[in-house]
Design an enzyme around this catalytic site. Sequence first.
Site, mmCIF file in Angstrom:
data_model
loop_
_atom_site.group_PDB
_atom_site.id
_atom_site.type_symbol
_atom_site.label_atom_id
_atom_site.label_comp_id
_atom_site.label_asym_id
_atom_site.label_seq_id
_atom_site.Cartn_x
_atom_site.Cartn_y
_atom_site.Cartn_z
ATOM 1 N N GLY A 81 4.300 -70.707 -96.756
ATOM 2 C CA GLY A 81 4.655 -71.855 -97.700
ATOM 3 C C GLY A 81 5.968 -72.145 -97.648
ATOM 4 O O GLY A 81 6.744 -71.298 -97.887
ATOM 5 N N GLY A 159 -5.429 -76.725 -90.808
ATOM 6 C CA GLY A 159 -4.413 -76.224 -90.107
ATOM 7 C C GLY A 159 -4.791 -74.808 -89.364
ATOM 8 O O GLY A 159 -5.944 -74.288 -89.417
ATOM 9 N N ARG A 241 -2.070 -73.192 -102.706
ATOM 10 C CA ARG A 241 -0.828 -72.881 -103.639
ATOM 11 C C ARG A 241 -1.632 -73.315 -105.125
ATOM 12 O O ARG A 241 -2.370 -74.241 -105.062
ATOM 13 C CB ARG A 241 0.372 -73.822 -103.564
ATOM 14 C CG ARG A 241 1.285 -73.512 -102.524
ATOM 15 C CD ARG A 241 2.203 -72.124 -103.100
ATOM 16 N NE ARG A 241 3.116 -71.786 -102.172
ATOM 17 C CZ ARG A 241 2.889 -70.748 -101.061
ATOM 18 N NH1 ARG A 241 1.559 -70.106 -100.989
ATOM 19 N NH2 ARG A 241 3.755 -70.105 -100.333
ATOM 20 N N ASP A 265 -6.722 -67.373 -105.269
ATOM 21 C CA ASP A 265 -5.833 -66.099 -105.055
ATOM 22 C C ASP A 265 -4.338 -66.613 -105.434
ATOM 23 O O ASP A 265 -3.424 -65.926 -105.487
ATOM 24 C CB ASP A 265 -5.700 -65.901 -103.635
ATOM 25 C CG ASP A 265 -4.633 -64.775 -103.170
ATOM 26 O OD1 ASP A 265 -4.779 -63.782 -103.971
ATOM 27 O OD2 ASP A 265 -3.856 -65.166 -102.140
ATOM 28 N N HIS A 289 -2.128 -63.378 -105.970
ATOM 29 C CA HIS A 289 -1.531 -63.943 -104.735
ATOM 30 C C HIS A 289 -1.382 -62.776 -103.836
ATOM 31 O O HIS A 289 -0.249 -62.530 -103.248
ATOM 32 C CB HIS A 289 -0.429 -64.721 -105.133
ATOM 33 C CG HIS A 289 0.326 -65.509 -104.251
ATOM 34 N ND1 HIS A 289 1.142 -66.641 -104.578
ATOM 35 C CD2 HIS A 289 -0.057 -65.671 -102.837
ATOM 36 C CE1 HIS A 289 1.409 -67.305 -103.395
ATOM 37 N NE2 HIS A 289 0.720 -66.775 -102.379
ATOM 38 N N ILE A 290 -2.662 -62.235 -103.122
ATOM 39 C CA ILE A 290 -2.490 -61.163 -102.393
ATOM 40 C C ILE A 290 -2.947 -61.664 -100.768
ATOM 41 O O ILE A 290 -3.116 -60.681 -99.970
ATOM 42 C CB ILE A 290 -3.141 -60.060 -102.715
ATOM 43 C CG1 ILE A 290 -4.663 -59.995 -103.125
ATOM 44 C CG2 ILE A 290 -2.612 -59.266 -104.143
ATOM 45 C CD1 ILE A 290 -5.571 -58.974 -103.300
HETATM 46 O O1 LIG Z 1 3.220 -68.995 -98.178
HETATM 47 C C1 LIG Z 1 2.763 -67.556 -98.044
HETATM 48 O O2 LIG Z 1 3.310 -67.093 -97.066
HETATM 49 C C2 LIG Z 1 1.801 -66.992 -98.931
HETATM 50 O O3 LIG Z 1 1.314 -67.639 -100.140
HETATM 51 C C3 LIG Z 1 2.166 -65.631 -99.109
HETATM 52 O O4 LIG Z 1 1.988 -64.667 -98.000
#
Ligand SMILES: O=C(O)[C@H](O)CO
Length: 325
Positions: A81, A159, A241, A265, A289-290
Amino acid sequence: MSSSKPSVYITRRVPESGPALLAPSCQVEQWNKDDPVPREELLKRVQGKDALFCLLTEKIDEEVLKAAGPQLKVVGTMSVGYDHIDLTACKKYNVKVGFTPGVLTNAVAELTMALLLTTSRRLKEAMAAVANGTWGTWKPMWLCGPGLDGATVGIVGLGRIGFTIAQCLRPFGVAKILYSDKFENPHASEVGATYVSKDELLANSDFVLATCALTEETKGMFNKDLFKKMKKSAIFINTSRGGVVNQEDLYEALKSGEIGAAGLDVTTPEPLPTDSPLLTLDNCVVLPHIASATDKTRSAMSELTAKNILAALNGTEMPTEVKND
Ligand SMILES: O=C(O)[C@H](O)CO
């Protein structure tokens, strides 16, 4: 590269394999801690650097680019992201942007499957019952959930990650995979995914997965209107997100039974405050966020970030550059 080595600022302690690639040809300075670099420190340290190796926690805007100075050539983010980077400002200052697609796809798909199974099979409640002594005898009606066999799964954003999740879903016997997106994915038929409107997806899916990027268009997209359009039993999963969800609306939808459950997450903010109402709900599973947190993946992300930076500094093609036209 010129004879004096280019300088790179790394904003966090990251897997060593990335910085190790930079070390032979660059002067590397690093915020070598697990917590984010304070903004003031970042603005100071980035001055005079040729490259910035950052994470999704750093807002890279005009202020950072200006603080760096005109020699800054590239920002490499160790993430797929890049909603934390102001692409317009990067273009204005002629700064290239690298990101890390591909290397984390499998890990994120895997964690999405984990959230799907945790929510549908009610593992949060099951584990709590074992721990708190409310596990009585075996009961035929207790802790039943919908399961994936025969289910319709809707993927919002087919995607790389959405596609890989669709591949993972097939052996579980799902009946249908629907997807909605800005454009049709030419490979969708390989995973048996059917392109439908968002409304059709919401009305027909037992599971709704958010795998779209956070953009102006998707910001707050999952709000009360969308939750109303879902089945009352629908399970909503978000591994993209936190910003794509209106969290107050999600709480109301979960509390009132407008939808069945949610697995997240990602949240807004991160970390989610411990007094967040979402954490009071049995039908909401929240992870910190893992999704990309496997050893192999995080090392690959670190290496790819370094390779993007090296290529930009060398004036060669970056392995994964954000197209910024
Ligand atoms: O955007 C990203 O890479 C993820 O949210 C974290 O690895």
